[in-house]
Motif scaffolding. Structure first.
Motif, PDB file in Angstrom:
ATOM      1  N   VAL A 201      17.884  43.106  42.843  1.00 49.85           N
ATOM      2  CA  VAL A 201      18.791  42.101  41.733  1.00 49.85           C
ATOM      3  C   VAL A 201      19.304  43.169  40.467  1.00 49.85           C
ATOM      4  O   VAL A 201      18.464  44.101  40.290  1.00 49.85           O
ATOM      5  N   ALA A 202      20.323  43.128  40.023  1.00 48.44           N
ATOM      6  CA  ALA A 202      21.019  44.137  38.924  1.00 48.44           C
ATOM      7  C   ALA A 202      20.253  43.618  37.554  1.00 48.44           C
ATOM      8  O   ALA A 202      19.770  44.744  37.183  1.00 48.44           O
ATOM      9  N   ALA A 203      20.597  42.499  37.241  1.00 50.57           N
ATOM     10  CA  ALA A 203      19.970  42.027  35.844  1.00 50.57           C
ATOM     11  C   ALA A 203      19.559  40.744  35.636  1.00 50.57           C
ATOM     12  O   ALA A 203      20.053  39.639  36.500  1.00 50.57           O
ATOM     13  N   LEU A 204      18.913  40.492  34.739  1.00 44.56           N
ATOM     14  CA  LEU A 204      18.894  38.955  34.178  1.00 44.56           C
ATOM     15  C   LEU A 204      19.519  38.897  32.625  1.00 44.56           C
ATOM     16  O   LEU A 204      19.532  39.831  31.799  1.00 44.56           O
ATOM     17  N   ILE A 205      20.554  37.899  32.534  1.00 38.01           N
ATOM     18  CA  ILE A 205      21.214  37.898  31.486  1.00 38.01           C
ATOM     19  C   ILE A 205      20.728  36.451  30.857  1.00 38.01           C
ATOM     20  O   ILE A 205      20.600  35.539  31.491  1.00 38.01           O
ATOM     21  N   ALA A 206      20.477  36.559  29.476  1.00 41.94           N
ATOM     22  CA  ALA A 206      19.855  35.208  28.751  1.00 41.94           C
ATOM     23  C   ALA A 206      20.151  35.303  27.392  1.00 41.94           C
ATOM     24  O   ALA A 206      20.259  36.307  26.537  1.00 41.94           O
ATOM     25  N   GLU A 207      20.483  34.175  26.988  1.00 42.76           N
ATOM     26  CA  GLU A 207      20.796  33.661  25.532  1.00 42.76           C
ATOM     27  C   GLU A 207      19.291  33.627  24.923  1.00 42.76           C
ATOM     28  O   GLU A 207      18.718  32.785  25.517  1.00 42.76           O
ATOM     29  N   PRO A 208      18.885  34.277  23.854  1.00 40.61           N
ATOM     30  CA  PRO A 208      17.609  34.143  23.194  1.00 40.61           C
ATOM     31  C   PRO A 208      17.784  32.632  22.732  1.00 40.61           C
ATOM     32  O   PRO A 208      16.427  31.913  22.986  1.00 40.61           O
ATOM     33  N   VAL A 209      18.564  32.003  22.307  1.00 37.74           N
ATOM     34  CA  VAL A 209      18.908  30.520  22.051  1.00 37.74           C
ATOM     35  C   VAL A 209      20.234  30.334  22.740  1.00 37.74           C
ATOM     36  O   VAL A 209      21.175  30.932  22.408  1.00 37.74           O
ATOM     37  N   GLN A 210      20.134  29.110  23.514  1.00 30.64           N
ATOM     38  CA  GLN A 210      21.637  28.883  24.152  1.00 30.64           C
ATOM     39  C   GLN A 210      22.439  28.083  23.338  1.00 30.64           C
ATOM     40  O   GLN A 210      21.874  27.112  22.560  1.00 30.64           O
ATOM     41  N   GLY A 211      23.534  28.607  22.949  1.00 37.13           N
ATOM     42  CA  GLY A 211      24.651  28.147  22.060  1.00 37.13           C
ATOM     43  C   GLY A 211      25.158  26.956  22.514  1.00 37.13           C
ATOM     44  O   GLY A 211      24.944  25.580  22.206  1.00 37.13           O
ATOM     45  N   VAL A 212      26.184  27.027  23.356  1.00 34.35           N
ATOM     46  CA  VAL A 212      27.015  25.867  23.970  1.00 34.35           C
ATOM     47  C   VAL A 212      25.896  24.961  24.651  1.00 34.35           C
ATOM     48  O   VAL A 212      26.298  23.756  24.708  1.00 34.35           O
ATOM     49  N   GLY A 213      24.843  25.489  25.128  1.00 32.09           N
ATOM     50  CA  GLY A 213      23.854  24.538  25.964  1.00 32.09           C
ATOM     51  C   GLY A 213      23.022  23.568  24.828  1.00 32.09           C
ATOM     52  O   GLY A 213      22.334  22.744  25.307  1.00 32.09           O
ATOM     53  N   GLY A 214      23.393  23.745  23.631  1.00 27.87           N
ATOM     54  CA  GLY A 214      22.717  22.725  22.620  1.00 27.87           C
ATOM     55  C   GLY A 214      21.681  22.999  21.868  1.00 27.87           C
ATOM     56  O   GLY A 214      20.706  22.580  21.361  1.00 27.87           O
ATOM     57  N   PHE A 215      21.671  24.673  21.559  1.00 28.03           N
ATOM     58  CA  PHE A 215      20.620  25.264  20.775  1.00 28.03           C
ATOM     59  C   PHE A 215      19.296  25.058  21.301  1.00 28.03           C
ATOM     60  O   PHE A 215      18.368  24.759  20.435  1.00 28.03           O
ATOM     61  N   THR A 216      19.257  25.331  22.288  1.00 27.83           N
ATOM     62  CA  THR A 216      17.784  25.251  22.984  1.00 27.83           C
ATOM     63  C   THR A 216      17.328  26.566  23.301  1.00 27.83           C
ATOM     64  O   THR A 216      18.096  27.352  23.200  1.00 27.83           O
ATOM     65  N   SER A 217      15.922  26.663  23.526  1.00 27.47           N
ATOM     66  CA  SER A 217      15.083  27.853  23.458  1.00 27.47           C
ATOM     67  C   SER A 217      13.976  27.802  24.297  1.00 27.47           C
ATOM     68  O   SER A 217      13.374  26.812  24.263  1.00 27.47           O
ATOM     69  N   PRO A 218      13.474  28.760  24.816  1.00 23.84           N
ATOM     70  CA  PRO A 218      12.193  28.703  25.483  1.00 23.84           C
ATOM     71  C   PRO A 218      10.968  29.243  24.246  1.00 23.84           C
ATOM     72  O   PRO A 218      11.359  29.389  23.040  1.00 23.84           O
ATOM     73  N   PRO A 219       9.562  28.893  24.577  1.00 22.21           N
ATOM     74  CA  PRO A 219       8.617  29.448  23.505  1.00 22.21           C
ATOM     75  C   PRO A 219       8.892  31.173  23.498  1.00 22.21           C
ATOM     76  O   PRO A 219       9.239  31.694  24.131  1.00 22.21           O
ATOM     77  N   ASP A 220       8.648  31.466  22.272  1.00 23.39           N
ATOM     78  CA  ASP A 220       8.529  32.811  21.878  1.00 23.39           C
ATOM     79  C   ASP A 220       7.589  33.451  22.742  1.00 23.39           C
ATOM     80  O   ASP A 220       6.659  33.135  23.120  1.00 23.39           O
ATOM     81  N   GLY A 221       8.318  34.719  23.367  1.00 22.43           N
ATOM     82  CA  GLY A 221       7.551  35.699  24.034  1.00 22.43           C
ATOM     83  C   GLY A 221       7.782  35.325  25.685  1.00 22.43           C
ATOM     84  O   GLY A 221       7.438  36.105  26.471  1.00 22.43           O
ATOM     85  N   LEU A 222       8.761  34.243  25.993  1.00 30.22           N
ATOM     86  CA  LEU A 222       8.892  34.031  27.539  1.00 30.22           C
ATOM     87  C   LEU A 222       9.712  35.264  28.075  1.00 30.22           C
ATOM     88  O   LEU A 222       9.465  35.645  29.039  1.00 30.22           O
ATOM     89  N   TYR A 223      10.660  35.727  27.348  1.00 30.74           N
ATOM     90  CA  TYR A 223      11.501  36.810  27.766  1.00 30.74           C
ATOM     91  C   TYR A 223      10.435  38.204  27.952  1.00 30.74           C
ATOM     92  O   TYR A 223      10.797  39.133  28.789  1.00 30.74           O
ATOM     93  N   ALA A 224       9.696  38.331  26.954  1.00 31.70           N
ATOM     94  CA  ALA A 224       8.678  39.460  27.309  1.00 31.70           C
ATOM     95  C   ALA A 224       8.127  39.349  28.418  1.00 31.70           C
ATOM     96  O   ALA A 224       7.808  40.052  29.241  1.00 31.70           O
ATOM     97  N   ALA A 225       7.600  38.169  28.832  1.00 29.78           N
ATOM     98  CA  ALA A 225       6.738  37.794  29.993  1.00 29.78           C
ATOM     99  C   ALA A 225       7.586  38.053  31.475  1.00 29.78           C
ATOM    100  O   ALA A 225       7.457  38.716  32.240  1.00 29.78           O
ATOM    101  N   PHE A 226       8.982  37.539  31.133  1.00 30.54           N
ATOM    102  CA  PHE A 226       9.791  37.829  32.129  1.00 30.54           C
ATOM    103  C   PHE A 226      10.176  39.597  32.383  1.00 30.54           C
ATOM    104  O   PHE A 226      10.225  39.886  33.712  1.00 30.54           O
ATOM    105  N   ARG A 227      10.156  40.298  31.207  1.00 34.16           N
ATOM    106  CA  ARG A 227      10.492  41.452  31.129  1.00 34.16           C
ATOM    107  C   ARG A 227       9.378  42.171  31.942  1.00 34.16           C
ATOM    108  O   ARG A 227       9.904  43.304  32.882  1.00 34.16           O
ATOM    109  N   GLU A 228       7.984  41.870  31.995  1.00 35.42           N
ATOM    110  CA  GLU A 228       7.077  42.481  32.726  1.00 35.42           C
ATOM    111  C   GLU A 228       7.347  42.367  34.123  1.00 35.42           C
ATOM    112  O   GLU A 228       7.160  43.393  35.023  1.00 35.42           O
ATOM    113  N   VAL A 229       7.921  41.137  34.692  1.00 34.83           N
ATOM    114  CA  VAL A 229       8.134  41.108  36.137  1.00 34.83           C
ATOM    115  C   VAL A 229       9.502  41.746  36.544  1.00 34.83           C
ATOM    116  O   VAL A 229       9.534  42.448  37.539  1.00 34.83           O
ATOM    117  N   LEU A 230      10.552  41.786  35.515  1.00 33.40           N
ATOM    118  CA  LEU A 230      11.702  42.625  35.923  1.00 33.40           C
ATOM    119  C   LEU A 230      11.539  44.055  36.129  1.00 33.40           C
ATOM    120  O   LEU A 230      11.999  44.610  36.815  1.00 33.40           O
TER     121      LEU A 230
END
Length: 427
Positions: A201-230
């Motif tokens: 896989v080339a990359a994960l692209i992600a909005e830290p807060v989803q804009g058009v999606g309605g200003f939704t976001s994951p718990p703080d730290g989720l993308y850090a946890a993802f980054r370890e797997v990536l």
């Protein structure tokens, strides 16, 4: 106004959306206010889709634009461009990315398009991980990775996109879990997805807060946890900061910093607010990736001397006046005020967000069913009351989006909240 609307409909495509049953023409603005062609003043809580970041008609920006336009308006990237180098230096330093390079575009769509080109070329793969409910632009490539189907008019794409959980905290199969369990479940989903992908896989692209999606976001730290797997697979992380950048969330200058345990992203895209209405987008990333294209490329309009002058003046004003701190303080007051208003309204499912990036999700009372008709009615009622807001959401536009310029005052926040309360109660 009706004549202009008729001309609009006669010459522009039907899918070019307009707000309001009777669309309005905005003729000028000042500070946090705009005026329509009939002379009516509105408090602006949407800023041209999170783009008028500091203030309408900010003297620092208008002066910089006028002075630069008086010297030279255009040259292209084929010539040395002092304003472009000046702004690139500042953005590279602010990005947190070591040995960073910057490429300027004219929009967030083009910025994300460029990041996808860089990532796929660098990794020699056309596979992309994206978040469910995401939005990344309107070009053929970015539509192909957009997870919000309301904004994805075709299933055709040059990329193979794999969608993972995590961008929406309060809906979906993991919503009932606590934050730690939610993150663990999303990481497990990511691992499972990677186990089923062919090749790299080339990359994960992600909005830290989803804009058009309605200003939704994951718990703080989720993308850090993802980054370890990536990192285990050499997969790049692209942070789409088109809406979250420049201090809008208050707590951080960049949205990725809520997930900072894993360090900065490999590529960061930006646009909207940096130009305060001028057309600026761009990508900043590690030199190894940014330099990896093996073909010629330029930009005719990216890095325009006039837009770069505007960006420099706007960024300087933002930093010198601590507008990130203002977003944190005034945004904190506004979101608590809105939560207090909405606590007794059965049409409101949730008030969420951080800083001056706030979403109010509407549902049919007594259910979890999205209620786009109510969102449309509140949008109309707010305009009647003298307030402009936006709307968005997952597969239906049932979330009110509140994102004023970052110079919003406490008095203006109270005024806007009062108008919004009346609009919500009218529904």
């Amino acid at each position: 106004m009706k004549d202009l609307y008729a001309r609009h409909r006669a010459v522009l495509p039907d899918w070019l959306a307009l707000y309001y049953d009777e669309p309005i023409e905005l003729t000028h603005g000042e500070g946090r206010h705009v005026w329509d062609a009939a002379g009516r003043r509105y408090l602006d809580f949407f800023g041209g889709i999170l783009t008028t970041m500091t203030a309408h008609a900010l003297p620092d920006v208008t002066k910089a634009v006028a002075e630069q336009a008086g010297r030279i308006i255009h040259s292209s990237t084929l010539y040395l461009n002092r304003p472009m180098v000046d702004l690139a230096e500042r953005i590279a330093a602010l990005s947190g990315i070591p040995d960073a390079r910057v490429f300027f575009t004219t929009s967030g769509t083009e910025a994300n398009d460029t990041a996808l080109l860089l990532a796929t070329a660098h990794r020699r793969s056309n596979q992309i991980l994206a978040m469910r409910n995401s939005y990344h632009g309107r070009s053929f490539t970015t539509v192909g990775i957009t997870g919000n189907q309301s904004w994805s008019p075709t299933s055709l794409s040059p990329l193979q996109t794999l969608y993972v959980h995590g961008g929406v905290r309060s809906r979906g199969p993991y919503a009932a879990l606590d934050d730690a369990e939610f993150t663990a479940a999303c990481v497990a989903d990511l691992r499972d997805m990677l186990g089923q992908s062919r090749g790299g896989v080339a990359a994960l692209i992600a909005e830290p807060v989803q804009g058009v999606g309605g200003f939704t976001s994951p718990p703080d730290g989720l993308y850090a946890a993802f980054r370890e797997v990536l990192a285990e697979h050499g997969i790049l992380w692209i942070a789409d900061e088109v809406q979250t950048g420049w201090g809008r969330t208050g707590d951080h200058f960049w949205g990725w910093q809520a997930h900072a345990a894993a360090g900065p992203p490999d590529l960061l895209t930006f646009a909207k607010g940096i130009g305060n209405g001028m057309s600026i987008g761009g990508v900043v990333g590690r030199a190894e990736i940014m330099n990896s294209l093996d073909a010629n490329s330029i930009s005719t309009f990216g890095g325009s001397p006039v837009t770069m002058a505007a960006g420099l003046a706007n960024l300087s004003y933002l930093l010198e006046h601590d507008l990130q701190g203002n977003a944190r303080r005034v945004g904190g007051l506004l979101i608590e005020r809105l939560r207090a208003i909405c606590a007794q309204l059965p049409v409101v499912r949730e008030v969420r967000g951080r800083g001056l990036m706030i979403g109010i999700e509407l549902v049919r009372p007594g259910t979890d069913e999205a209620y786009p008709q109510a969102a449309a009615a509140v949008l109309e009622a707010a305009r009647e009351g003298g307030l402009l807001i936006g709307k968005g959401g997952g597969h239906s536009t049932s979330v009110l989006r509140v994102a004023p310029p970052l110079s919003l005052t406490v008095a203006e926040a109270e005024e806007g909240a009062a108008i919004l309360e009346r609009a919500l109660r009218s529904v």
